[in-house]
Design a protein around this motif. Structure first.
Motif, short mmCIF file in Angstrom:
data_model
loop_
_atom_site.label_atom_id
_atom_site.label_comp_id
_atom_site.label_asym_id
_atom_site.label_seq_id
_atom_site.Cartn_x
_atom_site.Cartn_y
_atom_site.Cartn_z
N LEU A 1 -19.02 -33.00 56.36
CA LEU A 1 -18.04 -33.99 56.79
C LEU A 1 -16.73 -33.26 57.08
CD1 LEU A 1 -18.63 -36.87 54.21
CD2 LEU A 1 -19.34 -36.82 56.60
N ASN B 1 -7.36 -37.60 54.15
CA ASN B 1 -8.12 -38.69 53.57
C ASN B 1 -8.90 -39.53 54.59
OD1 ASN B 1 -8.93 -39.74 51.13
ND2 ASN B 1 -7.49 -41.46 51.24
N ARG C 1 -14.46 -53.49 53.83
CA ARG C 1 -14.75 -52.95 52.49
C ARG C 1 -14.08 -53.78 51.40
NH1 ARG C 1 -15.94 -47.51 51.68
NH2 ARG C 1 -15.78 -48.04 49.47
N ALA D 1 -18.34 -45.71 48.43
CA ALA D 1 -19.39 -45.23 49.33
C ALA D 1 -19.72 -43.77 49.00
CB ALA D 1 -18.92 -45.34 50.78
N PHE D 2 -20.83 -43.30 49.56
CA PHE D 2 -21.31 -41.96 49.17
C PHE D 2 -20.27 -40.86 49.37
CE2 PHE D 2 -22.49 -39.43 53.00
CZ PHE D 2 -22.07 -40.32 53.96
N ALA D 3 -19.43 -41.00 50.39
CA ALA D 3 -18.48 -39.92 50.68
C ALA D 3 -17.22 -40.03 49.81
CB ALA D 3 -18.10 -39.95 52.14
N GLU D 4 -17.23 -41.00 48.90
CA GLU D 4 -16.03 -41.21 48.08
C GLU D 4 -16.29 -40.92 46.61
OE1 GLU D 4 -14.83 -44.95 51.02
OE2 GLU D 4 -15.62 -45.34 49.02
N LYS D 5 -17.40 -40.24 46.32
CA LYS D 5 -17.70 -39.98 44.91
C LYS D 5 -18.58 -38.74 44.78
CE LYS D 5 -21.50 -43.30 45.23
NZ LYS D 5 -21.89 -44.70 44.95
N LYS E 1 -17.42 -35.83 46.93
CA LYS E 1 -16.32 -36.69 47.34
C LYS E 1 -15.54 -36.02 48.46
CE LYS E 1 -12.35 -39.00 45.42
NZ LYS E 1 -11.75 -39.56 44.22
N VAL F 1 -13.36 -38.23 50.59
CA VAL F 1 -12.14 -39.04 50.74
C VAL F 1 -12.04 -40.03 49.58
CG1 VAL F 1 -12.00 -38.93 53.26
CG2 VAL F 1 -13.43 -40.68 52.20
N ASP F 2 -10.86 -40.61 49.41
CA ASP F 2 -10.68 -41.66 48.39
C ASP F 2 -11.23 -42.97 48.92
OD1 ASP F 2 -9.37 -40.14 46.47
OD2 ASP F 2 -7.44 -40.35 47.53
N GLY F 3 -11.59 -43.86 48.02
CA GLY F 3 -12.08 -45.17 48.43
C GLY F 3 -10.91 -46.09 48.76
#
Ligand code: SF4
Ligand code: SF4
Ligand code: SF4
Lengths: 351, 526
Positions: A238, A243, A276, B289-293, B309, B311-313
């Motif tokens: 990614l 952020n 979300r 979501a998967f990219a946030e943890k 992780k 990015v932040d959620g």
């Protein structure tokens, strides 16, 4: 084992390989547009090479990707002769390439731009006509053949790794460029995997909807993770800045070895979606209403304790998820088996 | 999977049954195609023509729900023509005689009308399968039947008869639909086992967990999803906690599920979107979501890989493990973890297959379990030193027709699956504009010949009815589907295929017979 001299240094190369691989192994970057490790043991009906990986071997200029290392070689990776040859290759390319860097969405991630900067190639005008039509028919990415440098990577990846065979190289008015088997991408059998996009070194194949993120490209970080969709478990890089996820590409390792499908490549965009859930919700007078975490936790513990007292552990059940991580699944069943005390846990593996 | 994804390239024969890898596991589909180009022979059995069929050496379009008849027929031919691996059977298996006796009657001529294929094709299929190292790939087209478990057993019989177990280029390879189905099972997200399929009634296991967890663990067998839903309807289950699932759309018989959820005293849903299920909850917890943890997933080849992780959620969403830890702490378990890596260390302590796994060891590349200790490099091929349980056991299975059959009121069969552009109930993919553009709404695939008989145009709006309910959707003509069969993707909430599906269960493992529904079709006026 091979003993060679690289840039004046005696060096031992342990395994038989190409000169390019040996140099890279020694930490020497060799420029190339068309090289890809995965092409090494595969055979293609049409070979393409950009020539940029040229080095001086025993006084002669040779392509390092296709020359096999042998004992006693004297290799110069960036002699004057080498630099001069690389410059002339880049100059030839740039002569027929749109000078669009300021508005091109590839800027910052473009190999042509990087190499031209590195080798001091400057151009403010050239003979590029930019006459070839752009194919914008896919919702995921566009093809601008004017920017194609005919490295052939996308053709090999689509035809021989992805095995869909949509792309080929052709020539128009003396310019070699990529073309689509079929009228446009939309009409073709393209599976939108984007594997061609991931390997294109320049701006000829570009994901759509990334403009405006260009300024961030220079400060992006790469985070390797695992795709969240099917069970193949592809490794994804990614691209992240401030952020935000700016893009996704295949990692060169893992079960996918540099490939992704459309969901892995383009399906990450749900992450920042405005739908979300942002706060806990508690049902009040029939309506789900925003609440604090403390309120949510308090309500849950109160309800659970109450029902435990009145109905016992067998009145509880939990559905865990094939989408959540191992650690989350583990904690979930631990929660049910310890503090509640029931084995009523299942998940949708069966579905 | 008994064998790894990479191992596809070593197969001399690839047998794909009840699976559409090019759409559902595209990267494996690409590898199968490459193996084929490099000389492997490819055989396919499916009621619906799939992308790979075009390239196959033999494609058998069999009637829905007749997999076991076909496979038994293949075993029959292999034995009859002496193509079996006698040495493997002799040294590594038991109960072969019983298998032989059961498949005796499955002559190609007997099987042909059951499956709706030619007897010679069955012979040919068997011969190709037995002609070299063969790898089997299957998915929900095998398991989502009333006899799903038996379908898997029959494939295992086929593989064992030809000695295709524990060898490169062989194996029986289920392709898991969701990213972490394997992991959810491994982690004990099941009513009958703890992590690593350990039996909680086993005294040693019980002791191990009670020591690690510092509390007694329950011994009463747990309920499966269908039993939980029935329990909710009859008010014996009062509180349900759903993490990251959307049973309203993914489970069979949607009307029944709605009733079950609405009967609960207390429903907690933890998810990243307000799904159809979350809308019915009393409390909704916003997750990541998967990219946030951080965490791990275990893929279809048993490879445990890192999730990181990036990015932040959004808003106040929290990492799922933090939510669960907080709840557990508030309810009286005081164990705390500073990072998911510590949870993995605990998993490794209680799970033999994961014992050698730590975040440090899988930082660069994942490991395939079993990883029995911290120096072990993982196990790409299962049963490489002979079957795990000593000898492979032939468990002969008989073909049984699906529970759901056509009738005067419901004269057609409907099956379902996924398409390339969507995933499961579309909570994620439905929110990606480009994916929706490619596949915007629900549809039903019908053979053009059937369409003509029915008098429908391609694209017509139709009403499809089963004994459970009805939906409206649009017709999509597809020559690749059998004339008596319809196909629907199950992704869509409007025209949800699972309104129609039934709850007939596989007796052995409780998988619903999702792949078969008897339906009727009418024009829809709206
Ligand atoms: S997206 Fe995939 S299938 Fe389409 S042209 Fe590119 S590599 Fe080929
Ligand atoms: S489109 Fe890109 S990858 Fe393909 S040949 Fe042109 S420059 Fe190379
Ligand atoms: S990229 Fe595609 S094939 Fe790979 S894991 Fe994700 S969904 Fe599966």
């Amino acid at each position: 084992m091979f003993e060679v001299i690289i840039n004046g240094q005696k060096t031992i190369i342990r395994e038989e390989s190409s000169v390019l691989r040996a140099l890279t192994g020694e930490g020497i970057q060799v420029p190339s547009f068309c090289y890809d490790e995965r092409f090494i043991n595969r055979h293609f009906p049409e070979e393409t090479d950009c020539g940029l990986c040229v080095v001086e071997i025993d006084g002669k200029l040779e392509k390092s990707c296709s020359t096999v290392i042998s004992d006693g070689m004297v290799i110069l990776s960036d002699s004057d002769k080498v630099i001069e040859r690389r410059k002339s290759i880049l100059e030839k390319i740039i002569e027929d390439h749109p000078l669009d860097c300021i508005v091109c969405d590839k800027a910052g991630g473009c190999k042509l731009q990087d190499y031209c900067y590195e080798y001091g190639i400057e151009k403010s005008s050239n003979s590029c006509l930019e006459a070839l039509p752009v194919d914008g028919s896919s919702p995921f990415f566009s093809i601008d053949p004017n920017k194609c440098i005919a490295c052939g990577k996308c053709v090999k990846v689509c035809g021989y790794l992805q095995n869909t065979n949509i792309l080929f190289l052709t020539e128009t008015n003396g310019k070699r460029h990529v073309a689509v088997n079929g009228e446009t991408l939309r009409e073709s059998a393209c599976g939108s995997c984007g594997n061609c996009v991931s390997v294109c070194p320049v701006g000829a194949l570009l994901p759509k909807g990334i403009s405006g993120t260009r300024a961030d490209r220079w400060k992006t970080e790469t985070v390797q993770t695992t795709c969240c969709y099917c069970g193949v478990g592809c490794q994804i890089d990614l691209k992240v800045a401030e952020n935000k996820i700016l893009g996704a590409g295949p990692a060169a390792s893992g079960p996918n070895d540099g490939l992704l499908c459309v969901k892995g490549k383009f399906g990450y965009k749900f992450i920042g979606h405005s739908d979300r859930l942002k706060t806990p919700l508690i049902r009040q007078n029939g309506q789900l209403t925003e609440a604090t975490w403390d309120e949510a936790y308090a309500l849950i513990t109160e309800k659970i304790s109450g029902l435990m007292a009145s109905d016992g552990p067998e009145a509880f059940a939990g559905l865990t998820s094939a989408r959540c991580t191992n650690e989350e699944n583990y904690l979930f069943q631990k929660l049910f088996r310890t503090v509640i005390g029931t084995n009523n846990i299942d998940h949708c593996a069966r579905l | 999977m008994t064998n790894g994804i990479e191992d596809v390239e070593n197969a001399e024969v690839i047998f794909v049954i009840g699976s559409n890898p090019r759409e559902n596991h595209p990267v494996i589909g690409a590898k199968i195609k490459e193996a084929k180009r490099n000389g492997a022979r490819l055989i396919i059995a499916d009621p619906r023509k799939i992308d790979l069929s075009n390239e196959s050496d033999l494609f058998v379009q069999l009637k829905l729900g007749t997999n076991i008849a076909l496979i038994n027929g293949m075993i029959h031919v292999i034995i009859e023509e002496g193509l079996e691996d006698k040495e493997y059977i002799e040294t590594h298996t038991e109960n072969y005689r019983n298998l032989k006796a059961v498949v005796e009657k499955y002559t190609p001529e007997h099987v042909a009308p059951i499956c709706g294929v030619k007897a010679d094709e069955i012979r040919e299929m068997a011969r190709i399968y037995a002609s070299g190292r063969a790898s089997i790939f299957y998915a929900m087209g095998i398991t989502q039947h009333k006899t799903g478990t038996n379908g898997v057993i029959s494939l295992s019989n086929l593989a064992q008869v030809c000695g295709n177990i524990g060898v490169k280029g062989g194996g029986i390879n289920p392709l898991r639909g969701q990213n972490n189905v394997q992991g959810a099972c491994d982690m004990g997200g099941l009513p009958d086992v703890l992590t690593g399929s350990q039996d909680y009634t086993n005294p040693g296991v019980k002791q191990l967990f009670e020591e690690e967890w510092g509390t007694k663990i329950p011994q009463k067998p747990g309920l499966t999803i269908p039993e939980i839903m029935d329990g909710a309807c009859s008010n014996t289950i009062k509180c349900l906690f759903i993490m990251g699932e959307n049973p309203m759309l993914s489970d069979p018989d949607m009307n029944h599920i709605r009733h079950a959820l609405d009967s609960l005293d207390f429903l907690i849903v933890q998810d990243i979107f307000l799904t159809e299920t979350a809308e019915r909850a009393h409390v909704v917890l916003p997750a990541r979501a998967f990219a946030e943890k951080d965490g791990t997933f275990t893929n279809t080849e048993r490879r445990v890989q890192r999730v990181r992780k990036a990015v932040d959620g959004p808003g106040e969403s929290r990492e799922d493990w933090l939510i669960l830890m907080e709840l557990m702490n508030r309810l009286g378990q005081d164990r705390k973890y500073a990072h998911p890596g510590e949870i993995m260390d605990e998993i490794a302590r209680v799970t033999p297959q994961y014992r050698g796994i730590s975040y440090e060891r899988i930082a660069k590349a994942g490991l395939q379990w079993p990883v029995p200790h911290k120096e072990h490099m993982g196990t790409p091929i299962l049963h490489a030193n002979g079957p795990i349980r000593g000898k492979g056991y032939f468990c002969a299975v008989e073909y049984e027709p699906s529970a759901e059959q056509v009738s005067a009121n419901f004269p057609y069969l409907l099956t379902n699956g996924r398409n390339l552009y969507h995933y499961h109930t579309r909570t994620m993919t439905g929110r990606v504009k480009e994916l929706n553009e490619k596949s915007p709404c629900s549809y039903v695939e019908i053979n053009p010949i059937t369409l003509r008989k029915l008098g429908f145009e391609d694209g017509a709006k139709v009403k499809i009815t089963s004994a459970r309910g009805h939906i409206t959707t649009r017709v999509k003509a597809y020559e690749g589907i059998m004339e008596e069969l319809f196909f629907m993707p199950f992704h869509f909430a409007d025209g949800a295929a699972n309104v129609l599906t039934g709850t007939n269960l596989d007796e052995k493992c409780g998988i619903p017979e999702l792949k078969v529904s008897a339906v009727n079709i009418e024009p829809a006026f709206a």
